[in-house]
Scaffold this active site. Structure first.
Site, PDB file in Angstrom:
ATOM      1  N   TYR A   1       0.661  -8.203  17.053  1.00 51.59           N
ATOM      2  CA  TYR A   1       0.338  -7.255  15.971  1.00 51.59           C
ATOM      3  C   TYR A   1      -0.941  -6.484  16.320  1.00 51.59           C
ATOM      4  O   TYR A   1      -0.965  -5.246  16.244  1.00 51.59           O
ATOM      5  CB  TYR A   1       0.157  -8.046  14.669  1.00 51.59           C
ATOM      6  CG  TYR A   1      -0.310  -7.223  13.481  1.00 51.59           C
ATOM      7  CD1 TYR A   1       0.532  -6.309  12.855  1.00 51.59           C
ATOM      8  CD2 TYR A   1      -1.598  -7.389  12.960  1.00 51.59           C
ATOM      9  CE1 TYR A   1       0.105  -5.571  11.753  1.00 51.59           C
ATOM     10  CE2 TYR A   1      -2.033  -6.664  11.856  1.00 51.59           C
ATOM     11  CZ  TYR A   1      -1.176  -5.758  11.258  1.00 51.59           C
ATOM     12  OH  TYR A   1      -1.606  -5.034  10.167  1.00 51.59           O
TER      13      TYR A   1
ATOM     14  N   ILE B   1       0.839  -1.210   0.000  1.00 47.45           N
ATOM     15  CA  ILE B   1       0.000   0.000   0.000  1.00 47.45           C
ATOM     16  C   ILE B   1       0.872   1.258   0.000  1.00 47.45           C
ATOM     17  O   ILE B   1       0.541   2.256  -0.641  1.00 47.45           O
ATOM     18  CB  ILE B   1      -0.945   0.005   1.228  1.00 47.45           C
ATOM     19  CG1 ILE B   1      -1.739  -1.303   1.311  1.00 47.45           C
ATOM     20  CG2 ILE B   1      -1.913   1.193   1.153  1.00 47.45           C
ATOM     21  CD1 ILE B   1      -2.531  -1.495   2.608  1.00 47.45           C
TER      22      ILE B   1
HETATM   23  N1  NAP Z   1      -2.368  -5.758   3.415  1.00 50.28           N
HETATM   24  C1  NAP Z   1      -3.387  -5.888   4.236  1.00 50.28           C
HETATM   25  O1  NAP Z   1      -4.315  -6.668   3.986  1.00 50.28           O
HETATM   26  C2  NAP Z   1      -3.450  -5.052   5.492  1.00 50.28           C
HETATM   27  C3  NAP Z   1      -4.529  -5.261   6.377  1.00 50.28           C
HETATM   28  C4  NAP Z   1      -4.591  -4.491   7.529  1.00 50.28           C
HETATM   29  C5  NAP Z   1      -3.619  -3.535   7.788  1.00 50.28           C
HETATM   30  N2  NAP Z   1      -2.595  -3.371   6.917  1.00 50.28           N
HETATM   31  C6  NAP Z   1      -1.597  -2.342   7.246  1.00 50.28           C
HETATM   32  O2  NAP Z   1      -1.301  -1.571   6.103  1.00 50.28           O
HETATM   33  C7  NAP Z   1       0.065  -1.149   6.111  1.00 50.28           C
HETATM   34  C8  NAP Z   1       0.739  -1.564   4.819  1.00 50.28           C
HETATM   35  O3  NAP Z   1       0.593  -2.966   4.664  1.00 50.28           O
HETATM   36  P1  NAP Z   1       1.057  -3.751   3.350  1.00 50.28           P
HETATM   37  O4  NAP Z   1       0.219  -4.959   3.254  1.00 50.28           O
HETATM   38  O5  NAP Z   1       1.161  -2.823   2.225  1.00 50.28           O
HETATM   39  O6  NAP Z   1       2.492  -4.228   3.863  1.00 50.28           O
HETATM   40  P2  NAP Z   1       3.837  -4.616   3.090  1.00 50.28           P
HETATM   41  O7  NAP Z   1       3.664  -4.720   1.615  1.00 50.28           O
HETATM   42  O8  NAP Z   1       4.353  -5.806   3.830  1.00 50.28           O
HETATM   43  O9  NAP Z   1       4.706  -3.348   3.394  1.00 50.28           O
HETATM   44  C9  NAP Z   1       5.158  -3.070   4.657  1.00 50.28           C
HETATM   45  C10 NAP Z   1       6.208  -2.016   4.496  1.00 50.28           C
HETATM   46  O10 NAP Z   1       6.666  -1.672   5.791  1.00 50.28           O
HETATM   47  C11 NAP Z   1       8.080  -1.661   5.728  1.00 50.28           C
HETATM   48  N3  NAP Z   1       8.679  -1.876   7.032  1.00 50.28           N
HETATM   49  C12 NAP Z   1       8.514  -2.900   7.888  1.00 50.28           C
HETATM   50  N4  NAP Z   1       9.278  -2.718   8.977  1.00 50.28           N
HETATM   51  C13 NAP Z   1       9.958  -1.551   8.781  1.00 50.28           C
HETATM   52  C14 NAP Z   1      10.901  -0.833   9.527  1.00 50.28           C
HETATM   53  N5  NAP Z   1      11.346  -1.278  10.712  1.00 50.28           N
HETATM   54  N6  NAP Z   1      11.369   0.333   9.034  1.00 50.28           N
HETATM   55  C15 NAP Z   1      10.966   0.802   7.837  1.00 50.28           C
HETATM   56  N7  NAP Z   1      10.073   0.150   7.067  1.00 50.28           N
HETATM   57  C16 NAP Z   1       9.587  -1.012   7.534  1.00 50.28           C
HETATM   58  C17 NAP Z   1       8.455  -2.778   4.763  1.00 50.28           C
HETATM   59  O11 NAP Z   1       9.783  -2.596   4.340  1.00 50.28           O
HETATM   60  P3  NAP Z   1      10.763  -3.827   3.974  1.00 50.28           P
HETATM   61  O12 NAP Z   1      10.511  -4.098   2.524  1.00 50.28           O
HETATM   62  O13 NAP Z   1      12.118  -3.282   4.267  1.00 50.28           O
HETATM   63  O14 NAP Z   1      10.379  -4.980   4.868  1.00 50.28           O
HETATM   64  C18 NAP Z   1       7.408  -2.531   3.696  1.00 50.28           C
HETATM   65  O15 NAP Z   1       7.820  -1.515   2.836  1.00 50.28           O
HETATM   66  C19 NAP Z   1       0.681  -1.778   7.357  1.00 50.28           C
HETATM   67  O16 NAP Z   1       0.676  -0.834   8.396  1.00 50.28           O
HETATM   68  C20 NAP Z   1      -0.253  -2.925   7.670  1.00 50.28           C
HETATM   69  O17 NAP Z   1      -0.256  -3.257   9.045  1.00 50.28           O
HETATM   70  C21 NAP Z   1      -2.473  -4.103   5.781  1.00 50.28           C
END
Ligand code: NAP
Length: 312
Positions: free
Chosen positions: A176, A15
């Site tokens: 989480y 996202i």
């Molecule tokens: N996808 C879903 O269905 C869903 C549902 C509910 C909530 N969310 C929330 O939406 C947000 C985005 O989710 P997503 O699914 O797009 O996740 P994602 O593709 O896994 O992306 C997570 C991002 O966070 C970065 N990250 C993790 N730890 C970090 C750190 N210590 N410092 C800097 N960057 C860090 C990762 O970087 P690296 O590449 O370096 O690991 C990655 O760029 C999150 O907050 C998640 O909890 C998502």
């Protein structure tokens, strides 16, 4: 119109990357806050090309490390005159993880990344946000917090440094959900605290979005199969990125603060009953969040702890 500046953490995948593309396409100056610089540089170039906007910058940031946050905020404030939008998108959720992991400051890694890190960043960037004409902060929350409709569910405040790691089993989803509940409560209190400075603080209740291939790549074989199966039915990250954009830029949300907003862009309300039919509606609907999140004792506790851990 003055060029608007937005920071998006974790903008190298999912996202966050989709949101960076949206903001860049709309002519914003985007600052990607990412920890993996090699991979993120490639994404930065991809975003510049796809958006036809060269103002996509990259600054190193590990949100789980207070030192890295201080360095990122220092570099940002030196380089940019103000901050218009701050999106706390990065999060730690290592599906299948069974072990406690600690941050450089010896805080449980999920909490350090998902709650205390964003809190510290907002604190350090407050003066720069104040300089904006319409400053907005957005936290990425999740429907996982619905587990707090269970009256027995509580944040284990005594275990946020992994104090009981030899005794209590590590549950990745509990940690989480707890960290995102903490982030939501911090949103509410930050909104109050920053109201006089005109800074709006909200949270988005993200339901489900396709996981990026980079995220799936990090999973164990079983989790990979499950994630790919789920991805067949989940919507693309771009839909949620549009929500980030709308909440952070539209007139509709210009004066909205201290709210949890759902994927349909409605303000979610605290539940008034957590029993019987009302509870079923709470769990299956998306218009109520657990009353745990507005309990002042819970908010005070996470607020005081966040201040204590990040000061100095
Ligand atoms: N996808 C879903 O269905 C869903 C549902 C509910 C909530 N969310 C929330 O939406 C947000 C985005 O989710 P997503 O699914 O797009 O996740 P994602 O593709 O896994 O992306 C997570 C991002 O966070 C970065 N990250 C993790 N730890 C970090 C750190 N210590 N410092 C800097 N960057 C860090 C990762 O970087 P690296 O590449 O370096 O690991 C990655 O760029 C999150 O907050 C998640 O909890 C998502």
């Amino acid at each position: 119109m003055k060029e608007k500046i937005v920071i998006i953490t974790g903008a190298n995948s999912g996202i966050g990357k989709a949101a960076a593309l949206k903001f860049a396409t709309e002519g914003f100056r985007v600052v990607m806050g990412c920890r993996n610089m090699e991979l993120s540089r490639v994404v930065q170039m991809e975003l510049i090309q796809a958006s036809n906007n060269k103002n996509v910058d990259l600054l190193e940031l590990d949100v789980s490390s207070f030192d890295s946050i201080h360095a990122f905020c220092g570099a940002f404030m030196k380089k940019y005159p103000r901050l218009d939008i701050l999106i706390h998108n990065a999060a730690y959720l290592n599906h299948g993880e069974k072990e406690y992991k600690l941050s450089p400051e010896h805080i449980e890694l999920t909490f350090a990344t998902n709650a205390f890190g964003p809190f510290l960043m907002t604190r350090l960037l407050t003066e720069h946000l104040e300089t904006s004409e319409d400053p907005r902060v957005l936290h990425a929350c999740t429907t996982n917090i619905k587990h707090f409709f269970d009256p027995k569910r509580k944040i284990d405040f005594d275990n946020l440094r992994g104090e009981f790691r030899g005794v209590r089993t590590f549950s990745v989803y509990k940690m989480y959900g707890d960290s995102k509940m903490a982030l939501l409560m911090l949103s509410f209190r930050l909104a109050e605290e920053l109201k006089d400075q005109g800074i709006k603080v909200n949270a988005l209740q993200i339901n489900r979005v396709k996981l990026s291939k980079e995220t799936i790549q990090k999973m164990s074989p079983l989790w990979k199969v499950l994630a790919r199966a789920q991805n067949l039915i989940n919507p693309l990250p771009a839909s949620m990125a549009d929500n980030y954009f709308h909440i952070c830029t539209s007139d509709e949300f210009k004066n909205v603060t201290g709210q949890l907003i759902n994927h349909r862009r409605e303000c979610v309300q605290p539940s008034t009953s957590e029993k019987g039919i009302a509870q079923l509606k709470n769990i299956f609907g998306s218009n109520r969040y657990p009353s745990y999140a507005v309990d002042t004792q819970n908010i005070d506790r996470i607020w005081n702890l966040s201040n204590a851990l990040t000061e100095g």
